[in-house]
Motif scaffolding. Sequence first.
Motif, PDB file in Angstrom:
ATOM      1  N   PRO A 137      29.946  63.888  54.023  1.00 26.49           N
ATOM      2  CA  PRO A 137      29.819  65.002  54.979  1.00 26.49           C
ATOM      3  C   PRO A 137      31.177  65.618  55.290  1.00 26.49           C
ATOM      4  O   PRO A 137      32.232  65.005  55.103  1.00 26.49           O
ATOM      5  CB  PRO A 137      29.211  64.332  56.213  1.00 26.49           C
ATOM      6  CG  PRO A 137      29.591  62.904  56.097  1.00 26.49           C
ATOM      7  CD  PRO A 137      29.639  62.586  54.631  1.00 26.49           C
ATOM      8  N   ASP A 138      31.137  66.854  55.760  1.00 22.64           N
ATOM      9  CA  ASP A 138      32.351  67.497  56.255  1.00 22.64           C
ATOM     10  C   ASP A 138      32.711  66.913  57.615  1.00 22.64           C
ATOM     11  O   ASP A 138      31.834  66.439  58.357  1.00 22.64           O
ATOM     12  CB  ASP A 138      32.144  69.011  56.375  1.00 22.64           C
ATOM     13  CG  ASP A 138      31.999  69.665  55.006  1.00 22.64           C
ATOM     14  OD1 ASP A 138      32.405  69.034  54.011  1.00 22.64           O
ATOM     15  OD2 ASP A 138      31.475  70.797  54.943  1.00 22.64           O
ATOM     16  N   SER A 195      33.329  60.807  56.122  1.00 19.94           N
ATOM     17  CA  SER A 195      34.027  62.084  56.008  1.00 19.94           C
ATOM     18  C   SER A 195      35.510  61.895  56.318  1.00 19.94           C
ATOM     19  O   SER A 195      35.950  60.813  56.719  1.00 19.94           O
ATOM     20  CB  SER A 195      33.431  63.096  56.985  1.00 19.94           C
ATOM     21  OG  SER A 195      33.763  62.729  58.327  1.00 19.94           O
ATOM     22  N   GLU A 217      27.191  64.534  48.556  1.00 16.83           N
ATOM     23  CA  GLU A 217      28.611  64.355  48.807  1.00 16.83           C
ATOM     24  C   GLU A 217      28.822  63.814  50.218  1.00 16.83           C
ATOM     25  O   GLU A 217      27.891  63.776  51.032  1.00 16.83           O
ATOM     26  CB  GLU A 217      29.370  65.681  48.658  1.00 16.83           C
ATOM     27  CG  GLU A 217      29.366  66.250  47.244  1.00 16.83           C
ATOM     28  CD  GLU A 217      30.123  67.565  47.162  1.00 16.83           C
ATOM     29  OE1 GLU A 217      30.513  68.077  48.232  1.00 16.83           O
ATOM     30  OE2 GLU A 217      30.324  68.073  46.046  1.00 16.83           O
ATOM     31  N   ASP A 244      28.997  69.957  57.774  1.00 14.96           N
ATOM     32  CA  ASP A 244      27.917  70.044  56.805  1.00 14.96           C
ATOM     33  C   ASP A 244      27.585  68.649  56.278  1.00 14.96           C
ATOM     34  O   ASP A 244      28.467  67.853  55.927  1.00 14.96           O
ATOM     35  CB  ASP A 244      28.343  70.957  55.651  1.00 14.96           C
ATOM     36  CG  ASP A 244      27.150  71.339  54.776  1.00 14.96           C
ATOM     37  OD1 ASP A 244      26.089  70.717  54.917  1.00 14.96           O
ATOM     38  OD2 ASP A 244      27.295  72.261  53.956  1.00 14.96           O
ATOM     39  N   GLU A 245      26.266  68.347  56.201  1.00 18.35           N
ATOM     40  CA  GLU A 245      25.847  67.042  55.700  1.00 18.35           C
ATOM     41  C   GLU A 245      26.042  66.910  54.199  1.00 18.35           C
ATOM     42  O   GLU A 245      26.073  65.802  53.665  1.00 18.35           O
ATOM     43  CB  GLU A 245      24.373  66.807  56.033  1.00 18.35           C
ATOM     44  CG  GLU A 245      24.074  66.718  57.520  1.00 18.35           C
ATOM     45  CD  GLU A 245      22.597  66.478  57.786  1.00 18.35           C
ATOM     46  OE1 GLU A 245      21.793  66.703  56.844  1.00 18.35           O
ATOM     47  OE2 GLU A 245      22.248  66.067  58.899  1.00 18.35           O
ATOM     48  N   ASN A 246      26.146  68.036  53.481  1.00 24.72           N
ATOM     49  CA  ASN A 246      26.304  68.024  52.016  1.00 24.72           C
ATOM     50  C   ASN A 246      25.173  67.263  51.332  1.00 24.72           C
ATOM     51  O   ASN A 246      25.383  66.408  50.481  1.00 24.72           O
ATOM     52  CB  ASN A 246      27.661  67.455  51.622  1.00 24.72           C
ATOM     53  CG  ASN A 246      28.802  68.366  52.027  1.00 24.72           C
ATOM     54  OD1 ASN A 246      28.649  69.588  52.075  1.00 24.72           O
ATOM     55  ND2 ASN A 246      29.945  67.791  52.352  1.00 24.72           N
ATOM     56  N   ASN A 247      23.946  67.586  51.759  1.00 25.33           N
ATOM     57  CA  ASN A 247      22.717  67.120  51.123  1.00 25.33           C
ATOM     58  C   ASN A 247      22.446  65.643  51.343  1.00 25.33           C
ATOM     59  O   ASN A 247      21.550  65.082  50.699  1.00 25.33           O
ATOM     60  CB  ASN A 247      22.720  67.421  49.614  1.00 25.33           C
ATOM     61  CG  ASN A 247      22.870  68.900  49.329  1.00 25.33           C
ATOM     62  OD1 ASN A 247      22.234  69.725  49.994  1.00 25.33           O
ATOM     63  ND2 ASN A 247      23.710  69.241  48.366  1.00 25.33           N
TER      64      ASN A 247
END
Length: 1285
Positions: free
Chosen positions: A642-643, A725, A640, A666-669
């Motif tokens: 990133p935040d 983001s 996803e 958060d990098e969200n993977n």
Amino acid sequence: MDRKRSCTLCEGAVMLLLLGHMTTGLEVPLDPKVLEGLPQPPTITHQSPKDYIIDPRENIIIHCEAKGKPHPSFSWTRNGTHFDVEKDSKVIMKPNSGTLVIDISGEKAEAYEGVYQCIARNEHGSALSSNIVIRQSRSPLWSKEKNEPITVQRGMSLVLQCRPPAGLPPPIIFWMDNNFQRLPQNSRVSQALNGDLYFSNVLMEDNRSDYICYARFPHTQTIQQKQPITVNVLDIEAMNDTVLAAFLNGSDFWGDSPSGERAPTFMHPTGTHSTTMVLKGDTLELECIADGLPTPDISWTKVVGELPSGRFSFHNFQKTLKITEVTEEDGGDYRCLAKNRLGNNHHTITVAVRAAPFWISAPQNLILAPKETGMLTCRVGGNPTPKVTWSVNGIPIENSHKDPSRKIEDGVIILSDVQTGSSAVYQCNASNEYGYLLANAFVSVLAEPPRVLTPPNHVYSVITNRRALLDCASFGSPLPKITWFKDSQSILDGDSYIIHKNGTLEISVAQSLNSGKYTCMASNNLGNKENHVYLEVKEPTRILTQPGYNVVHRNSMAVFECKVKHDPTLFPSMIWLKDNGELPDDPRFELGPDSLTIRDVTEDDEGTYTCIRNTTLDHDSASATLRVVEATPTPPIVLEKPDPPTDLELTDQRERSVRLTWTPGDENNSPINLFLIQYEDSLHEPGVWHNMTSVSGTSTTSQLDLSPYVYYSFRVLALNDVGPSEPSAPSRQYRTNPAQPDMNPSDVEVIGTSPDSMTITWRELTGLEANGPGLQYKVSWRMKDADRWTSLTLANVSQYMVTGTPTFELYEVTVQAVNDYGPGPRPEVVLGYSGEDLPTVAPENIKVSIQNGTVAEVRWEAVPLSTVQGRLKGYKVSYWKMRSLHKQDSEPEKPQVLIFSGNETEVRLPGLHPYSQYALNIRAFNGKGDGPTSSDRQFETPEGVPGPPTHLKVRNLNLDSLILEWAPPLEDNGHLTGYLLKYQSFNTTDELGPIKEVTLPANETSITLDNLKYSTRYKFYLNAMTVKGSGPAVTEEAVTIMDEAPPAGRMFGSVNSSVEEDHAVISWEYSWPDRNVYVEYVVDNSKEPWKTEFVNGTRTYQLRGLKPGMSYRVRVVAKDHSDATVHSTEELLITVPAMTNKQVDIATQGWFIGLMCAIALLILVLLIVCFIKRNKGGKYPVKEKEDAHQDPEIQPMKEDDGTFGEYSDTEDHKPLKGSRTPSNGTVKKDDSDDSLVDYGEGGDGQFNEDGSFIGQYSGKKEKDTAEGNESSEAPSPVNAMNSFV
């Protein structure tokens, strides 16, 4: 007049320089060690307030404290005369102080009321305190009075007066009942500022006997009350006269008018206008109270202008307008409006603002060296204008001893060439009818060598890129000059260093190279003093490995890293916080040198963990969130965006740069590739975000270069492979200081607009480029190599027209940006010409050289550049054909214009007509336009080859001859000498025969050619000729006709066909000339004549309009000139395929037709059977009279023979009773049970045209057949079908 103005300006400049020098008086040092050895006149440091209200129950303390060297002595005056403290045993003065303590035990405090003033003296002067007015607080008793009951009619207004006794200070008023409960107030009932209780209209509920006014005296904390007031409210309309008279006995009746509804009127203030006064800085309270029924609503407006924003408020249910911190602008008319549904009324209050004296510039203490000059300024404001007086050591200056070094100008004391021993304390007193001000300012004349007050060898430590301030506090008289050195080299005030007026050295952006030893030198004419300090520039503390967002399983281990980079001389400590609080006291939490480990994680451990690394100079922190989940199978990885980043922080703040630091989301993977930094300029473009820079995804900080005079807000976006983001929350606003422009306008151009003007244009600077307010453009111009520039300053424009310029002169132009903080850099000089004018001279010496009949060469002399009056762009050559030398009636042609750029003076004129007379002229042109035209120059072109003959036609074709006809050419281009005819034969394979030529005279327009071959194709070429040769040819083709006896043999080859649904394509081979060839076709086995299609010139033909499914016979024939067939192909049989339908037409299918016939036959049989069954019993008698039964359709059958009743003649067209169909479409079973056999004796039956059954029915008759109808109407087929069913 100019000379006077110049002198005045010079005097003003000198005065400004003098004042600037005089106002730089030396500040008194605060260091006690320095003061210890310095003489100083007295200074009042503490005193009681001007208006001092005392409590008669306590001793009176009047404060007066002062400092000076030597310490001052104190004395007092009372009511303007000396107050001998020693003679009054009740008065004590504190030691080393001027504070008085008055013991009033056994004495009346009134005896010590008065105006007191303290005087502090030493050998250098006398300082005075303000006048202190001592007054005793008072809380007098209420005068005895008897309050009669007040009777008021319901609905009328009422005022209950309080009239408290005057106290010092004034009492606070409030209304209560016997139970000490405050009386409820609202928009109808409210207390005025003077304490009275107002009723806009009374209600029956206002009946009570305990309206009590209380007065609280705050200084003595005592409360007094007025006698209770009784209010009786009458509803007169509900009372008779006897009751009313008894009720009114012994009471005051309030109101003698009807108590019905009424429009508002004002109870306080009365009338339509009133005035009030308020002092500047005080609080203004305006009040309007109105009566009326219903209760009026009050609103306020200012007649001119608006109510002061942020300083006004409404109180007492909108009846009071309060304005705080009154200014002079608050004066004027205020209008209060009272309104109810019956009308409105208004009252205007005029407010006059006055002012007690207030300081604009109070006099300041001066320390002067001998022979120096100083100035004491006392500027005050007030309304009316205060009176300002000066005193020296408490004595009016006009009564003091004369001092030649002192003079007074416009209320300013100027001290020049002061001498040692002339120290004194000056008092400035300003007063008007509303108050007074008193200020002391001493003048101390000292001769002191410099002293440096900053501790020696002090070490300053600062972080890289931060500001460093090195102090050099000094004292001396005259004022010392501060000089800084680094490593024995002088430091000058510049970009990297700033030396402040107090001697502090500022390094805006400290770097490691700035570390080292600095020397501060203070010097005046009495000596020098040095002091050494040291600067150490340290590396910043930065967290390199930040704790990351952590999701762990319960009972597992969580690790947060916090590795730091720091200066080796600094030793950072590490503090961990959980949710901004201390870590739990739990052995599961283990602290490492650069990490935090949590073992056996539980849900209680969830939260935000913050690592803080502190040094003595700076710190850094980073946070991460811990989330605890149940152990589950590893879910699929979802990528996803990133935040957004968080915790934006601005550090290393400088004039032109700032460091932005953030915490990644958060990098969200999906790893973050880069961070995009954007900015908003809320000063120039609020709400618009611009991209500023980007950094790698591993960075969490960036040094940003800034522009002056911008209100920056920053935000950061993180980008990974999925996308960007959401933007982070904006940072706090960072405002850069204005500065002079860094750049000048670009795209500067000079455009000549008219012969006596030029326009200077440029691209304006943007708000971001302006660097400060007041952006303007200084436009300067001068002629090339001239000495003097002409300048003009403009704003908000991008061009300027300079008028009065000479024609086409080279100018130098500059455009420089200027704002309120100074000019931009030195502008570049741009060259350009002023406006052009038309050329004044035409080209001369025009010569024409004829090259041939279509081209001429023209030469001329160039015009002098001085006559061009601009930039020569070239020449325009206009030429036109006047007439043809061959045709006398030709008209002149429209001129053609050729444009030649630059200085070209030799050109060619193409496209001329031979044997013609031409004229031309030439003119020079520039950017303004064309100059004068030269005189016309005529020339003639020689003869040329003629144009092609107008046409060539062939007629009278025979077997071996034909006639050619033509017309002369349109363009002779000279004298025609004749025509040249060429012709040759060619066959179907394009093989050419020999060319034959015939020369014809010029007057011939036709020729007959004999001895040609029959059936042969010929091509003819015809040229017109002059003495210059032959012109272009015109061509034509023709075929001689065929002989009557064509050659024997087969001329047609194979014939082919291809057939489609509605057409056929026929192709063939033919070895004879393709002349009079036809395709013929006819329907096979038809007697119709053959249809013929002419196909001459092609060997493929498409036959259209053929009918699908039909067969045709087709042949190809060649005919002669008499339309007789000379050659023919064999007949070809073709069949056009039938049209294929995508849908089968069911109506044409045999099985469907048979099925429909069978169904129809079956229906017919059923109809016959039903008809017979319905009519069983033979003929039906008909009733003689219609009125025997009211409804024959429901007539029952006869019981003896089962026959139907008789019908009248009028019923002939009604269906038989037995054939009626019930409403539900069914027939009763017993309607007819007879079989068709019972009718066998009847006559022949048949169907009539409408399908009804006709016939004779046999059977027994009870009456003669003549009595009834011979037949009745047959039932309809529909009824029969319904009966069958």
